[in-house]
Design a protein around this motif. Structure first.
Motif, PDB file in Angstrom:
ATOM      1  N   THR A   1      31.940  45.721  46.109  1.00  0.00           N
ATOM      2  CA  THR A   1      32.395  45.493  44.926  1.00  0.00           C
ATOM      3  C   THR A   1      31.224  44.799  44.340  1.00  0.00           C
ATOM      4  O   THR A   1      30.609  43.563  44.532  1.00  0.00           O
ATOM      5  CB  THR A   1      33.632  44.574  44.762  1.00  0.00           C
ATOM      6  N   ALA A   2      30.599  45.092  43.245  1.00  0.00           N
ATOM      7  CA  ALA A   2      29.455  44.564  42.816  1.00  0.00           C
ATOM      8  C   ALA A   2      29.622  43.344  42.012  1.00  0.00           C
ATOM      9  O   ALA A   2      30.564  43.006  41.452  1.00  0.00           O
ATOM     10  CB  ALA A   2      28.919  45.537  41.542  1.00  0.00           C
ATOM     11  N   GLY A   3      28.719  42.492  42.152  1.00  0.00           N
ATOM     12  CA  GLY A   3      28.684  41.190  41.435  1.00  0.00           C
ATOM     13  C   GLY A   3      29.230  40.072  42.207  1.00  0.00           C
ATOM     14  O   GLY A   3      29.729  40.358  43.553  1.00  0.00           O
ATOM     15  N   ALA A   4      29.361  38.747  41.887  1.00  0.00           N
ATOM     16  CA  ALA A   4      29.735  37.744  42.486  1.00  0.00           C
ATOM     17  C   ALA A   4      31.311  37.422  42.430  1.00  0.00           C
ATOM     18  O   ALA A   4      31.785  36.472  42.796  1.00  0.00           O
ATOM     19  CB  ALA A   4      29.064  36.453  42.073  1.00  0.00           C
ATOM     20  N   GLY A   5      31.947  38.120  41.588  1.00  0.00           N
ATOM     21  CA  GLY A   5      33.522  38.235  41.443  1.00  0.00           C
ATOM     22  C   GLY A   5      34.383  38.304  42.465  1.00  0.00           C
ATOM     23  O   GLY A   5      35.564  37.786  42.503  1.00  0.00           O
ATOM     24  N   THR A   6      34.085  38.755  43.580  1.00  0.00           N
ATOM     25  CA  THR A   6      34.603  39.201  44.858  1.00  0.00           C
ATOM     26  C   THR A   6      33.965  38.572  45.993  1.00  0.00           C
ATOM     27  O   THR A   6      32.590  39.129  46.422  1.00  0.00           O
ATOM     28  CB  THR A   6      34.882  40.734  44.945  1.00  0.00           C
ATOM     29  N   ALA A   7      34.415  37.783  46.663  1.00  0.00           N
ATOM     30  CA  ALA A   7      33.974  37.385  47.957  1.00  0.00           C
ATOM     31  C   ALA A   7      33.962  38.098  49.142  1.00  0.00           C
ATOM     32  O   ALA A   7      35.150  38.710  49.341  1.00  0.00           O
ATOM     33  CB  ALA A   7      34.757  35.765  48.394  1.00  0.00           C
TER      34      ALA A   7
END
Length: 160
Positions: free
Chosen positions: A114-120
């Motif tokens: 999952t791209a980005g920092a929204g999913t650890a």
């Protein structure tokens, strides 16, 4: 304590095994693995010295700080990660004294694609042992029923 590189393997094509074999005996091992999926869950199974049928492995594991799970009398160290088709990055520390059972501490990080920092990322902790008090570990193997992808890599370091 300085670790020396004892060996490494990087897959040049997809395959069900990533292994480093016939490395020098050292009393402490550190293992780094980047196991890439080929579109299906890889569920890596860890074995030492080709011992994959003796029931000599047991472990305690935890996923994302949930409830501990345990296995005993297994043919491999299991659940280094569970059933997701995502890349797994592992670091293991192993005591490797021939006349003692081998203790293994591993920390695993699983990307979720999952791209980005929204999913650890997911994490797993595994505390295991290989109940062999005769041999030092000189071969480490990750196996899977599904293929590891090209560029999956395993590196073994050691120190006395």
């Amino acid at each position: 304590m300085a670790y020396l590189k004892l060996g490494s393997t990087k897959l040049t094509g997809a395959g069900t095994t990533v292994a480093v074999s016939d490395f020098a005996e050292k009393t402490n091992l550190m293992v780094m693995a980047n196991l890439l999926d080929a579109g299906s869950s890889i569920n890596p199974e860890l074995t030492f010295n080709g011992d994959n049928s003796s029931g000599n492995y047991s472990d305690r594991r935890n996923f994302n700080f949930g409830t501990d799970g345990t296995t005993s009398t297994h043919n491999f160290i299991e659940d280094l990660w569970n059933s997701d088709p995502f890349p797994v990055y592992l670091i293991l520390y192993i005591n490797n004294i021939a006349d003692q059972e081998k203790s293994v501490i591993s920390t695993n990080c699983v990307q979720q694609n999952t791209a980005g920092a929204g999913t650890a990322p997911n994490i797993a902790y595994n505390f295991s042992k290989w109940a062999n008090a005769v041999d030092s570990i000189t071969t480490i193997s990750f196996d899977s029923t599904n293929n590891f992808n090209t560029n999956s890599e395993l590196t073994v370091f050691g120190t006395d």
